[in-house]
Enzyme design. Structure first.
Site, PDB file in Angstrom:
ATOM      1  N   GLY A 186       0.629  -1.325  -0.002  1.00 24.49           N
ATOM      2  CA  GLY A 186       0.061   0.127  -0.054  1.00 24.49           C
ATOM      3  C   GLY A 186       0.713   1.420  -0.042  1.00 24.49           C
ATOM      4  N   ASP A 233       0.816   6.025 -11.112  1.00 22.68           N
ATOM      5  CA  ASP A 233       0.105   7.268 -11.526  1.00 22.68           C
ATOM      6  C   ASP A 233      -1.435   7.337 -11.062  1.00 22.68           C
ATOM      7  OD1 ASP A 233       2.447   7.267 -13.068  1.00 22.68           O
ATOM      8  OD2 ASP A 233       1.683   6.112 -14.843  1.00 22.68           O
TER       9      ASP A 233
END
Length: 310
Positions: free
Chosen positions: A221, A248
């Site tokens: 994460g 992104d």
């Protein structure tokens, strides 16, 4: 309006194969071709989320024309600056069996001082109406390491927050200019700081000038050191798929959060949901809507500064 800058855009070509085996020939099950580069991917995600965005990038030759054609076809607003050299291509081979992706990145064309001046001028004009400036990806040959730092300083003068997603010398120089957020992955974070522990490395970048650091740790994460505290955020379980472009989508979520004025915990929950949903999509700049909506309200846990993140 969220302005994204991609100094080394690409025409992304994705081949999907049943299983990637070295030293053999393969039948390609699916081919995807689209405009790419990190900032372009961010703009594509923001456009899908129906947020106002414009992509600024260089454009060169037939490949550059193909990049523009794809942006036009999908209605992504853009400001493209011509270069004498041919825009680069990237090749991604997705192994359906393992979910792994193999990526081949061309270097891209050299950019002249006049071309760089033209792009800087376009960014300066757009800053008048910008809510966020996103600076993403590698630098093309002949641009100085301080290229992102120059744009960061210009945005600061205009009162526009900056998100920087870069690596190596460009990241190091950019941090010194005081961006509002930097978004390295684990390898980039360790490389630029020399520190193996992600929390210590993120705090070092924060101390070096970044107002917030959001580190992508792959299946573990996100780790975020922010003015509102230090946080850890992650999906409930690992998701199989193509990880290309997941970072992104993290940047897109953070930009969206700054644009709309949400809190850091909310931005991070959105970032985890979007990045996980991107893993489930076939190509960078896209995300699986069902996965995104299912995970968008995921939990974000607060970390004490000394918490072990390994």
């Amino acid at each position: 309006m969220i302005v994204t800058v991609t100094l080394n855009p690409a025409l992304d070509i994705t081949h999907t194969v049943a299983s990637l085996v070295p030293h053999t020939s393969h039948r390609v099950a699916e081919v995807g071709i689209q405009a790419g580069g990190k900032g372009v991917n961010v703009a594509r995600v923001l456009h899908t989320l129906r947020l106002p965005t414009v992509a600024v990038a260089f454009r060169g030759g037939l490949t550059g024309a193909a990049i523009q054609a794809d942006l036009d076809r999908h209605g992504i607003a853009h400001r493209l600056i011509d270069t004498a050299g041919e825009s680069r291509r990237t090749f991604t081979i997705v192994d359906v069996g393992s979910g792994d992706a193999t990526v081949l990145n061309e270097a891209g064309p050299a950019v002249t001082s006049d071309e760089w001046h033209a792009l800087r001028g376009e960014v300066h004009r757009l800053l008048a109406d910008a809510s966020v400036l996103v600076l993403s990806g590698s630098l093309p040959p002949q641009l100085p390491d301080a290229a992102y730092a120059e744009l960061t300083v210009a945005a600061a003068r205009a009162g526009v927050p900056v998100i920087l997603d870069a690596a190596g010398p460009a990241l190091r120089a950019g941090v010194a200019a005081g961006p509002d957020v930097v978004k390295p992955n684990a390898a980039e974070l360790a490389d630029v700081t020399g520190l193996p522990d992600p929390l210590a490395a993120a705090e070092a970048l924060h101390a070096a000038g970044a107002r917030a650091v959001v580190a992508s740790l792959g299946p573990d994460g996100l780790l975020a050191v922010t003015p509102d505290g230090t946080f850890r955020a992650g999906p409930p379980a690992s998701l199989a798929g193509n990880p290309t472009g997941a970072g992104d989508s993290v940047v897109a979520a953070i930009a969206a959060g700054i644009h709309t004025g949400t809190s850091w915990p909310h931005r991070l929950s959105e970032a985890v949901a979007l990045s996980a949903a991107t893993v489930r999509a076939p190509r960078a700049g896209h995300f699986d809507a069902d996965t995104y909506h299912r995970l968008a309200r995921g939990r974000v846990g607060s970390l004490a500064p000394t918490t072990d993140t390994s």
